[in-house]
Design a protein around this motif. Structure first.
Motif, mmCIF file in Angstrom:
data_model
loop_
_atom_site.group_PDB
_atom_site.id
_atom_site.type_symbol
_atom_site.label_atom_id
_atom_site.label_comp_id
_atom_site.label_asym_id
_atom_site.label_seq_id
_atom_site.Cartn_x
_atom_site.Cartn_y
_atom_site.Cartn_z
ATOM 1 N N GLU A 45 0.833 -1.197 0.000
ATOM 2 C CA GLU A 45 0.000 0.000 0.000
ATOM 3 C C GLU A 45 0.869 1.248 0.000
ATOM 4 N N GLY A 46 0.279 2.340 -0.429
ATOM 5 C CA GLY A 46 0.936 3.632 -0.379
ATOM 6 C C GLY A 46 -0.109 4.719 -0.327
ATOM 7 N N GLY A 47 0.257 5.862 0.288
ATOM 8 C CA GLY A 47 -0.729 6.918 0.394
ATOM 9 C C GLY A 47 -0.209 8.169 1.071
ATOM 10 N N ILE A 48 -1.150 8.985 1.475
ATOM 11 C CA ILE A 48 -0.886 10.285 2.096
ATOM 12 C C ILE A 48 -1.574 10.328 3.454
ATOM 13 N N LYS A 49 -0.875 10.875 4.444
ATOM 14 C CA LYS A 49 -1.416 11.023 5.789
ATOM 15 C C LYS A 49 -1.313 12.482 6.202
ATOM 16 N N VAL A 50 -2.436 13.081 6.547
ATOM 17 C CA VAL A 50 -2.486 14.481 6.946
ATOM 18 C C VAL A 50 -2.975 14.560 8.386
ATOM 19 N N SER A 51 -2.293 15.358 9.210
ATOM 20 C CA SER A 51 -2.648 15.492 10.624
ATOM 21 C C SER A 51 -3.046 16.934 10.919
ATOM 22 N N PRO A 52 -4.340 17.247 10.793
ATOM 23 C CA PRO A 52 -4.780 18.616 11.068
ATOM 24 C C PRO A 52 -4.663 18.976 12.544
ATOM 25 N N LEU A 53 -4.684 17.972 13.427
ATOM 26 C CA LEU A 53 -4.469 18.145 14.861
ATOM 27 C C LEU A 53 -3.332 17.230 15.284
#
Length: 255
Positions: free
Chosen positions: A207-215
């Protein structure tokens, strides 16, 4: 079998994590894969038919949830458990004779089919790079467990035909993980694990992807995943292969 032991394992990991862990992360996923697969099962001297799950049995693509718990006992280590349940069913008038597990389903028969697959993973990840590095590379050891229950029913024939096959498989795998975090709230990630092709089949989960942490302790994820598994029985030339690939979305919270 996995269903009976899965919940106690998860609860044990959660308890140990709260007591000893530096950080624990809960992740819920929603995966939307496309299905392709074939199977052949021989029994009582009747050679099994190579069955296409989509064209022969009428299986359609389904979406599935997945639960993950990741425990970080140290700055470079992670212990992860994941559980996914797949359930496919078909209802189709078959266009050719199908031999499955010692029974023959004649062409023109309405066949109701069901395949349930539970996939459990327990893994240990060691990151080579220090925690403060922007790029991280890790080695992953996992034990993967598959519980498969497949049934083909022809209730409207005289006499009715019904066959079921259940398989439980556990295997160790090895893999790699990678992560690039150019800024603290944005990460690119990828991983691959499995075993190469051998006399018993092969397994690939990537798998591969993007992780965004707004908090600081909350993240949203999106990416693409491929699960390709094949088991073989050379004695009867029997096999089962399932390939699932598609996008996923997820959310996680850390404590």
């Amino acid at each position: 079998m996995l269903r009976k032991v899965g919940l106690p394992i998860i609860l044990s990991i959660v308890f140990a994590s709260f007591v000893f862990a530096q950080r624990i992360e809960f992740e819920g996923r929603y995966w939307m894969p496309e299905l392709s697969g074939k199977a052949q099962v021989t029994e009582s001297g009747l050679v099994g038919t190579e069955i296409d799950l989509v064209s022969d049995l009428g299986f359609e693509d389904q979406d599935f949830p997945e639960a993950r718990i990741t425990w970080s006992p140290g700055p470079r280590q992670k212990i992860r458990i994941a559980l996914t349940q797949f359930d496919y069913d078909g209802d189709k008038v078959i266009t050719r004779n199908i031999n499955f597990n010692g029974e023959t389903y004649p062409a023109g028969t309405r066949v109701l089919s069901d395949v349930e697959l539970q996939y459990a993973r327990f893994g240990w990840i060691w990151n080579f790079m220090p925690p403060e590095e922007v790029f991280k590379l890790g080695l992953m050891f996992e034990v993967k467990g598959f519980w498969i229950d497949a049934a083909l029913d022809a209730p409207y024939t005289v006499p009715a035909i019904s066959e079921r096959e259940e398989v439980v498989v556990g295997l160790p795998t090895i893999g790699m993980t990678a992560e690039l975090a150019p800024i603290p709230m944005f990460r690119l990630f990828g991983e691959v694990s499995g075993i190469p092709k051998n006399d018993y089949g092969y397994c690939l989960d990537a798998e591969g992807g993007i992780k965004v942490s707004p908090l600081p302790n909350v993240s949203i994820l999106g990416g693409y995943r491929v699960l390709d598994v094949k088991g073989e029985d050379d004695e009867n030339d029997d096999f089962a292969r399932v390939k699932l690939d598609g996008v996923f979305f997820a959310g996680s919270v850390r404590f």
